[in-house]
Design a protein around this motif. Structure first.
Motif, short mmCIF file in Angstrom:
data_model
loop_
_atom_site.label_atom_id
_atom_site.label_comp_id
_atom_site.label_asym_id
_atom_site.label_seq_id
_atom_site.Cartn_x
_atom_site.Cartn_y
_atom_site.Cartn_z
N SER A 141 183.21 63.66 23.73
CA SER A 141 183.24 64.21 22.37
C SER A 141 184.55 63.95 21.63
CB SER A 141 182.99 65.72 22.44
OG SER A 141 184.05 66.33 23.15
N ALA A 142 185.60 63.52 22.34
CA ALA A 142 186.91 63.41 21.69
C ALA A 142 186.95 62.30 20.64
CB ALA A 142 187.99 63.16 22.73
N THR A 143 187.71 62.56 19.56
CA THR A 143 187.83 61.59 18.48
C THR A 143 188.50 60.30 18.98
OG1 THR A 143 188.07 63.41 16.97
CG2 THR A 143 188.78 61.27 16.16
N ILE A 144 189.59 60.45 19.73
CA ILE A 144 190.22 59.29 20.35
C ILE A 144 189.87 59.38 21.83
CG2 ILE A 144 192.38 58.01 20.71
CD1 ILE A 144 191.95 58.54 17.79
N SER A 145 189.06 58.48 22.30
CA SER A 145 188.56 58.62 23.65
C SER A 145 188.90 57.40 24.50
CB SER A 145 187.04 58.81 23.60
OG SER A 145 186.56 59.02 24.90
N GLY A 146 189.56 57.68 25.61
CA GLY A 146 189.86 56.61 26.56
C GLY A 146 191.19 55.93 26.25
N ARG A 147 191.84 55.44 27.31
CA ARG A 147 193.15 54.83 27.17
C ARG A 147 193.09 53.58 26.27
NH1 ARG A 147 198.57 55.50 29.46
NH2 ARG A 147 199.64 53.82 28.39
N ALA A 148 191.96 52.89 26.30
CA ALA A 148 191.86 51.67 25.48
C ALA A 148 191.98 52.01 24.00
CB ALA A 148 190.55 50.95 25.78
N ALA A 149 191.39 53.13 23.61
CA ALA A 149 191.44 53.53 22.19
C ALA A 149 192.88 53.87 21.80
CB ALA A 149 190.52 54.73 21.96
#
Ligand code: WTA
Length: 661
Positions: free
Chosen positions: A24-32
């Motif tokens: 659900s997070a707006t910025i999700s994952g290290r790649a983002a």
């Protein structure tokens, strides 16, 4: 429980984001996260310009992003025009959020008042019109000395609406501090309240304003506006003082915002430095609001259904960014809390979270540590007795959070389900600088982890060169960012000297903290101030300020103030005092120490009262007359003295200074 906490801490456990949070997070994952950082690296000013266009509503779009021509007086978006109050209120109403609750006010006694975005806009407009009718103009400085209240937020937003520059002073500061801030800011208006309610008591506020002005040199003051909080006795000076309700009664609830340049100062906020008087940190309108919004969206991952609660006071920067501006600019529902965590009992925070179904909770380590202790002493107030299932995200701010407190917060408040955002930032930075992001960052208790995307935080040695990971050094920021301090009001030289010193080629922003990056992960850990600034319960205090207050007392010949670690407040203030009279006997010492504590409370405010006071016939000095502060720090900690005291002129006084009054 305790043994479990310790084993977890020694294991140095890592808490990666859960699948659910990542989803659900707006910025999700290290790649983002990496993609945002890479974008900033590729085109730094273009990155911030893109965000400023996407997240702010401009009356006149800007064409210039970062202007470095007057460095280090950097400017952002300077040919654009906007209004901060429009961005916080009107645009939400226009977007259909008029009936959404903006603020849930939880009073000291537990009464609840709610206002919607439409109502809040109307109240801000009415009060803005009242200010204009009083003669308040764009750029006038307005001092706000208010309790936690909807009106406190309204007063700040109303200033923003008409382009006046507010300077909020925390209600715990004294009349003298008010006078100094009125003078330094050249404030022409004061907004205050008759009384404030704290822990079941009504505490007068207005008399401090009267006393402060009476101390003299406040001729700039044209009027004082008083919000009636309790209806307690309140003397009004005819012609100068006006009731809030009288001034607003007949004002229309529409007020065209004053469209200001992005660089127009939104506020001054006085904070302690290592030397001299508190400094008026000046913030901008556009850049400041941009970062308030971005951090609400990325660090707190704010969503339409959230109930956000930041427990800070509007008198501190955390209350500015994460009560008055950030949450409202994001159209969130937030709690404004008047009380104290210990009233009517230490379950108050948990009860309030349960009552309003709070989903994001942002508080200070000191509060957590004191509630751990209360929960042990009176198990009825332990969080386990409350339904805290509404929580989904926690935050910490203001001072380092020790891993034990982090684990307790994580397990007992967050149900081992809610990530904790340990946000490092400062009055000067406007918003979060180094912080985890919930959908990105594996958490390590006690570390504020990684820079917010775009923020170029680094650790350098005394020559300004990067130190290797794993080694300590000075925390700096290598590039200007939109919400940075613009200047120290009235003292641009001090701004340059304090934050862009020549030792660091004048190019690096010096935070004033020591820090270290983990050798493997690069995670930042803040090691505390490297200057003479103390952090007591998350409140910044200058040792010099307290020393000046002490020596202003007619009994005192000399004073030196240092900090010492304290389990509860992080740091505690320890004062070493030489009296003009002979060194007091034990009985006398206690009485005089209390007198001096009350004196400091009058000079600065109760938050600056020294915890320890020690009397000596002299202070430890080198033969050249320099006070040996390192030695005082060891004495304050009750450490055995291992330093070389051979240069000490008067070694005999060390024994005297070991004893607390
Ligand atoms: C300290 C408060 C460790 C630091 C927002 C900084 C912290 C000073 C943290 C600023 C944190 C703030 N971890 N230390 N998460 N947050 N600090 O201006 O020493 O009142 O320089 O701003 O608080 O305090 P200020």
């Amino acid at each position: 429980m305790t043994s479990n906490i310790e084993s977890v801490v020694t294991e140095n456990r890592i808490f990666p984001p859960s699948e659910a949070v990542m989803k659900s997070a707006t910025i999700s994952g290290r790649a983002a996260y990496d993609a945002l950082c890479a974008e900033a690296d590729r085109d730094y000013s273009g990155y911030w310009a893109r965000l400023a266009r996407e997240h702010l509503s401009w009356k006149q779009p800007f064409t210039v992003s970062l202007d470095e021509s007057k460095a280090p007086f950097y400017q952002w978006f300077s040919d654009g025009k906007l209004n901060v109050s429009y961005n916080c209120l009107d645009r939400n109403v226009e977007a259909g959020l008029g009936d959404k609750v903006a603020i849930i006010f939880e009073a000291d006694g537990g009464d609840v008042t709610k206002v919607t975005y439409r109502e809040l806009l109307g109240r801000v407009a009415k009060f803005a019109n009242a200010l204009k009718a009083q003669g308040v103009k764009k750029s006038d400085r307005v001092l706000i000395y208010m309790p936690m209240s909807i009106e406190g937020v309204v007063a700040m937003q109303a200033c923003a609406r008409i382009g006046a520059i507010h300077s909020v002073v925390f209600g715990g500061f004294s009349a003298k501090s008010l006078q100094e801030r009125i003078q330094d800011a050249g404030a022409s208006y004061v907004i205050t309240a008759d009384e404030q309610c704290r822990g079941g008591k009504n505490i007068p506020l207005k008399p401090a304003v009267d006393e402060g002005i009476a101390l003299g040199g406040c001729e700039s003051i044209r009027s004082v506006i008083v919000y009636q909080r309790t209806g307690g006795a309140c003397t009004m000076v005819p012609g100068r003082d006006h009731w809030w309700h009288d001034l607003t009664a007949s004002q229309p609830d529409i007020c065209e915002p004053e469209w200001v340049e992005a660089e127009h100062p939104l506020f001054l906020l006085y904070t302690s430095g290592s030397t001299g008087k508190p400094k008026g940190v000046q913030h901008s309108s556009g850049g400041y609001l941009l970062h308030a919004i971005l951090t609400m969206k990325w660090t707190f991952d704010i969503k339409p259904n959230d109930v956000f609660w930041c427990t800070a006071d509007i008198g501190w920067v955390t209350g500015h960014t994460y009560i008055t501006y950030g949450p409202l600019a994001c159209g969130a529902t937030e709690i404004v809390f008047e009380g104290v965590p210990s009233f009517p009992d230490a379950g108050r925070f948990w009860k309030t979270i349960q009552k309003h179904r709070v989903s994001i909770f942002y508080t200070a380590p000191t509060a957590i540590r004191s509630l751990i202790k209360s929960g042990e002493n009176s198990p009825k107030t332990h969080p386990r007795n409350y339904d805290l299932t509404s929580l989904r995200l926690l935050g910490s701010v203001g001072e380092p959070i020790n891993p034990e407190a982090w684990m307790w917060y994580y397990n007992n408040v967050g149900g081992a389900r809610c990530p904790i955002m340990d946000t490092f930032w400062q009055t000067e930075t406007g918003g979060h600088m180094i912080t985890p992001l919930p959908g990105v960052t594996p958490l390590v208790p006690g570390s504020c982890t990684l820079p917010f995307p775009g923020i170029q935080a680094a650790i350098v040695d005394e020559t300004g060169n990067d130190v290797e990971w794993g080694k300590g050094g000075f925390l700096v920021v290598k590039k200007p960012w939109p919400s940075m301090i613009r200047t120290i009001y009235g003292d641009p030289e001090r701004f340059v000297k304090s934050y862009f010193p020549a030792d660091f080629s004048g190019q690096l922003y010096l935070a004033g903290d020591g820090a270290m990056r983990d050798a493997k992960t690069g995670y930042f850990t803040i090691m505390g101030r490297i200057d003479d600034v103390l952090n007591v319960s998350g409140h910044r205090m200058g040792t010099m300020e307290i020393e000046s207050a002490l020596v202003a007392n007619p009994m005192v010949a000399e004073a030196a103030v240092v900090g010492r670690p304290d389990d509860m407040t992080g740091e505690a203030i320890c004062a070493f005092v030489v009296l003009k009279q002979a060194r007091p006997t034990d009985v006398e010492a206690t009485r005089i120490a209390n007198e001096l504590r009350n004196w400091v409370a009058k000079e600065i405010g109760p938050i600056a009262k020294p915890k320890d006071i020690r009397f000596g016939e002299n202070l430890p000095k080198t033969r050249s007359g320099k006070i040996m502060r390192r030695l005082l720090r060891s004495l304050a900690k009750n450490e055995t003295i291992t330093q070389d005291v051979s240069t000490l002129e008067n070694p005999g006084i060390l024994d005297q200074l070991k004893q607390n009054a």
